[in-house]
Design a protein around this motif. Structure first.
Motif, PDB file in Angstrom:
ATOM      1  N   ILE A  62       0.835  -1.205   0.000  1.00  0.00           N
ATOM      2  CA  ILE A  62       0.000   0.000   0.000  1.00  0.00           C
ATOM      3  C   ILE A  62       0.867   1.251   0.000  1.00  0.00           C
ATOM      4  O   ILE A  62       1.789   1.384   0.791  1.00  0.00           O
ATOM      5  CB  ILE A  62      -0.955   0.016   1.202  1.00  0.00           C
ATOM      6  CG1 ILE A  62      -1.977  -1.101   1.045  1.00  0.00           C
ATOM      7  CG2 ILE A  62      -1.656   1.360   1.324  1.00  0.00           C
ATOM      8  CD1 ILE A  62      -3.043  -1.103   2.099  1.00  0.00           C
ATOM      9  N   THR A  67      -1.955   9.587  -1.786  1.00  0.00           N
ATOM     10  CA  THR A  67      -3.122   8.715  -1.952  1.00  0.00           C
ATOM     11  C   THR A  67      -4.147   9.036  -0.860  1.00  0.00           C
ATOM     12  O   THR A  67      -3.841   9.752   0.090  1.00  0.00           O
ATOM     13  CB  THR A  67      -2.730   7.224  -1.821  1.00  0.00           C
ATOM     14  OG1 THR A  67      -2.439   6.939  -0.444  1.00  0.00           O
ATOM     15  CG2 THR A  67      -1.544   6.871  -2.695  1.00  0.00           C
ATOM     16  N   TYR A  69      -4.920   7.266   1.533  1.00  0.00           N
ATOM     17  CA  TYR A  69      -4.595   6.331   2.612  1.00  0.00           C
ATOM     18  C   TYR A  69      -5.147   6.801   3.967  1.00  0.00           C
ATOM     19  O   TYR A  69      -5.843   6.055   4.661  1.00  0.00           O
ATOM     20  CB  TYR A  69      -3.075   6.161   2.679  1.00  0.00           C
ATOM     21  CG  TYR A  69      -2.573   5.258   3.761  1.00  0.00           C
ATOM     22  CD1 TYR A  69      -2.441   3.897   3.533  1.00  0.00           C
ATOM     23  CD2 TYR A  69      -2.207   5.759   5.010  1.00  0.00           C
ATOM     24  CE1 TYR A  69      -1.961   3.045   4.528  1.00  0.00           C
ATOM     25  CE2 TYR A  69      -1.731   4.921   6.005  1.00  0.00           C
ATOM     26  CZ  TYR A  69      -1.612   3.567   5.764  1.00  0.00           C
ATOM     27  OH  TYR A  69      -1.150   2.736   6.745  1.00  0.00           O
ATOM     28  N   LEU A  72      -9.031   7.177   4.208  1.00  0.00           N
ATOM     29  CA  LEU A  72      -9.716   5.885   4.258  1.00  0.00           C
ATOM     30  C   LEU A  72      -9.407   5.109   5.540  1.00  0.00           C
ATOM     31  O   LEU A  72      -9.942   4.013   5.733  1.00  0.00           O
ATOM     32  CB  LEU A  72      -9.345   5.045   3.029  1.00  0.00           C
ATOM     33  CG  LEU A  72      -9.785   5.607   1.675  1.00  0.00           C
ATOM     34  CD1 LEU A  72      -9.211   4.783   0.540  1.00  0.00           C
ATOM     35  CD2 LEU A  72     -11.311   5.656   1.600  1.00  0.00           C
ATOM     36  N   LEU A  74      -6.636   3.623   6.419  1.00  0.00           N
ATOM     37  CA  LEU A  74      -5.947   2.362   6.107  1.00  0.00           C
ATOM     38  C   LEU A  74      -4.786   2.051   7.041  1.00  0.00           C
ATOM     39  O   LEU A  74      -4.232   0.955   6.995  1.00  0.00           O
ATOM     40  CB  LEU A  74      -5.495   2.361   4.646  1.00  0.00           C
ATOM     41  CG  LEU A  74      -6.643   2.421   3.633  1.00  0.00           C
ATOM     42  CD1 LEU A  74      -6.099   2.512   2.216  1.00  0.00           C
ATOM     43  CD2 LEU A  74      -7.575   1.239   3.785  1.00  0.00           C
ATOM     44  N   GLN A  83      -9.549  -6.542   3.295  1.00  0.00           N
ATOM     45  CA  GLN A  83     -10.034  -5.160   3.326  1.00  0.00           C
ATOM     46  C   GLN A  83      -9.035  -4.218   2.661  1.00  0.00           C
ATOM     47  O   GLN A  83      -9.427  -3.278   1.954  1.00  0.00           O
ATOM     48  CB  GLN A  83     -10.298  -4.725   4.767  1.00  0.00           C
ATOM     49  CG  GLN A  83     -11.507  -5.419   5.381  1.00  0.00           C
ATOM     50  CD  GLN A  83     -11.630  -5.161   6.866  1.00  0.00           C
ATOM     51  OE1 GLN A  83     -10.654  -5.317   7.611  1.00  0.00           O
ATOM     52  NE2 GLN A  83     -12.816  -4.764   7.307  1.00  0.00           N
ATOM     53  N   LEU A  84      -7.756  -4.461   2.868  1.00  0.00           N
ATOM     54  CA  LEU A  84      -6.736  -3.626   2.223  1.00  0.00           C
ATOM     55  C   LEU A  84      -6.761  -3.813   0.706  1.00  0.00           C
ATOM     56  O   LEU A  84      -6.636  -2.840  -0.050  1.00  0.00           O
ATOM     57  CB  LEU A  84      -5.360  -3.945   2.801  1.00  0.00           C
ATOM     58  CG  LEU A  84      -5.172  -3.629   4.286  1.00  0.00           C
ATOM     59  CD1 LEU A  84      -3.818  -4.144   4.769  1.00  0.00           C
ATOM     60  CD2 LEU A  84      -5.335  -2.149   4.575  1.00  0.00           C
ATOM     61  N   ASP A  86      -9.399  -4.725  -0.999  1.00  0.00           N
ATOM     62  CA  ASP A  86     -10.628  -4.043  -1.426  1.00  0.00           C
ATOM     63  C   ASP A  86     -10.335  -2.570  -1.711  1.00  0.00           C
ATOM     64  O   ASP A  86     -10.763  -2.022  -2.731  1.00  0.00           O
ATOM     65  CB  ASP A  86     -11.713  -4.114  -0.343  1.00  0.00           C
ATOM     66  CG  ASP A  86     -12.342  -5.491  -0.196  1.00  0.00           C
ATOM     67  OD1 ASP A  86     -12.195  -6.332  -1.103  1.00  0.00           O
ATOM     68  OD2 ASP A  86     -12.986  -5.714   0.862  1.00  0.00           O
ATOM     69  N   ALA A  87      -9.586  -1.938  -0.804  1.00  0.00           N
ATOM     70  CA  ALA A  87      -9.258  -0.518  -0.962  1.00  0.00           C
ATOM     71  C   ALA A  87      -8.412  -0.301  -2.215  1.00  0.00           C
ATOM     72  O   ALA A  87      -8.643   0.650  -2.974  1.00  0.00           O
ATOM     73  CB  ALA A  87      -8.532   0.007   0.278  1.00  0.00           C
ATOM     74  N   GLU A  90     -10.565  -0.521  -5.265  1.00  0.00           N
ATOM     75  CA  GLU A  90     -11.407   0.667  -5.400  1.00  0.00           C
ATOM     76  C   GLU A  90     -10.593   1.895  -5.829  1.00  0.00           C
ATOM     77  O   GLU A  90     -11.040   2.712  -6.615  1.00  0.00           O
ATOM     78  CB  GLU A  90     -12.101   0.937  -4.065  1.00  0.00           C
ATOM     79  CG  GLU A  90     -13.136   2.025  -4.095  1.00  0.00           C
ATOM     80  CD  GLU A  90     -14.368   1.662  -4.896  1.00  0.00           C
ATOM     81  OE1 GLU A  90     -14.968   2.588  -5.475  1.00  0.00           O
ATOM     82  OE2 GLU A  90     -14.721   0.473  -4.951  1.00  0.00           O
ATOM     83  N   GLU A  91      -9.361   2.003  -5.296  1.00  0.00           N
ATOM     84  CA  GLU A  91      -8.483   3.153  -5.550  1.00  0.00           C
ATOM     85  C   GLU A  91      -7.111   2.632  -5.963  1.00  0.00           C
ATOM     86  O   GLU A  91      -6.208   2.503  -5.128  1.00  0.00           O
ATOM     87  CB  GLU A  91      -8.338   4.012  -4.282  1.00  0.00           C
ATOM     88  CG  GLU A  91      -9.627   4.575  -3.738  1.00  0.00           C
ATOM     89  CD  GLU A  91     -10.057   5.836  -4.450  1.00  0.00           C
ATOM     90  OE1 GLU A  91      -9.265   6.378  -5.251  1.00  0.00           O
ATOM     91  OE2 GLU A  91     -11.187   6.277  -4.204  1.00  0.00           O
ATOM     92  N   LEU A  94      -3.532   3.463  -4.665  1.00  0.00           N
ATOM     93  CA  LEU A  94      -3.014   2.904  -3.413  1.00  0.00           C
ATOM     94  C   LEU A  94      -2.011   1.777  -3.636  1.00  0.00           C
ATOM     95  O   LEU A  94      -1.312   1.379  -2.711  1.00  0.00           O
ATOM     96  CB  LEU A  94      -4.172   2.394  -2.542  1.00  0.00           C
ATOM     97  CG  LEU A  94      -5.060   3.468  -1.923  1.00  0.00           C
ATOM     98  CD1 LEU A  94      -6.375   2.866  -1.429  1.00  0.00           C
ATOM     99  CD2 LEU A  94      -4.331   4.173  -0.787  1.00  0.00           C
TER     100      LEU A  94
END
Length: 143
Positions: A62, A67, A69, A72, A74, A83-84, A86-87, A90-91, A94
């Motif tokens: 990441i 970003t 970061y 969100l 993170l 979950q990381l 997923d982020a 989405e972006e 990252l």
């Protein structure tokens, strides 16, 4: 006729480290397959495979600087790898870069000269980074 060398770089042309890495690949006489990952992000499955092949944690992939970061949240240590990822799906900004895939391995090339460890050909000549730092001497040897 020799076999073509297949190298893939997940690249961001706005990133100096990524540009230096791409230039070192080309300095070895290799024209890589360049994937601008912000335009064409890797699939979730591919991203998960790259993490495993690099031997790093999802968190190590990441990117924080430049970003969302912080926004969100993170940095929360309770977030799972899923979950990381997923982020990052989405972006894509990252996803840290550049990631280079070669027959000798997969590496997050930070610093850019880390790419030299996985190139199957030697450098063809001197190479200096954009900031002037000499990485390879005139005889193609790492400095």
């Amino acid at each position: 006729m020799s076999n073509p060398i297949d190298i893939v770089i997940y690249h961001n042309p706005d990133c100096g480290t990524s540009r230096n890495t791409l230039a070192m690949i080309r300095n070895a006489g290799i024209e890589p397959h360049v994937i601008e990952y912000l335009k064409t992000p890797p699939s979730r499955t591919l991203l998960e495979q790259l993490v495993v092949r690099m031997g790093i944690s999802v968190r190590e992939l990441i990117r924080e600087k430049g970003t969302p970061y912080e926004e969100l949240g993170l940095g929360d240590p309770s977030l799972t790898d899923a979950q990381l990822i997923d982020a990052m799906m989405e972006e894509p900004i990252l996803i840290n870069r550049p990631i280079v895939v070669s027959t000798l391995g997969v590496k997050l090339c930070r610093p850019s000269e880390a790419v030299l460890d996985i190139l199957p050909q030697e450098q063809k000549g001197a190479f200096s980074k954009e900031d002037g730092e000499v990485v390879v001497d005139a005889s193609g040897r790492r400095v």
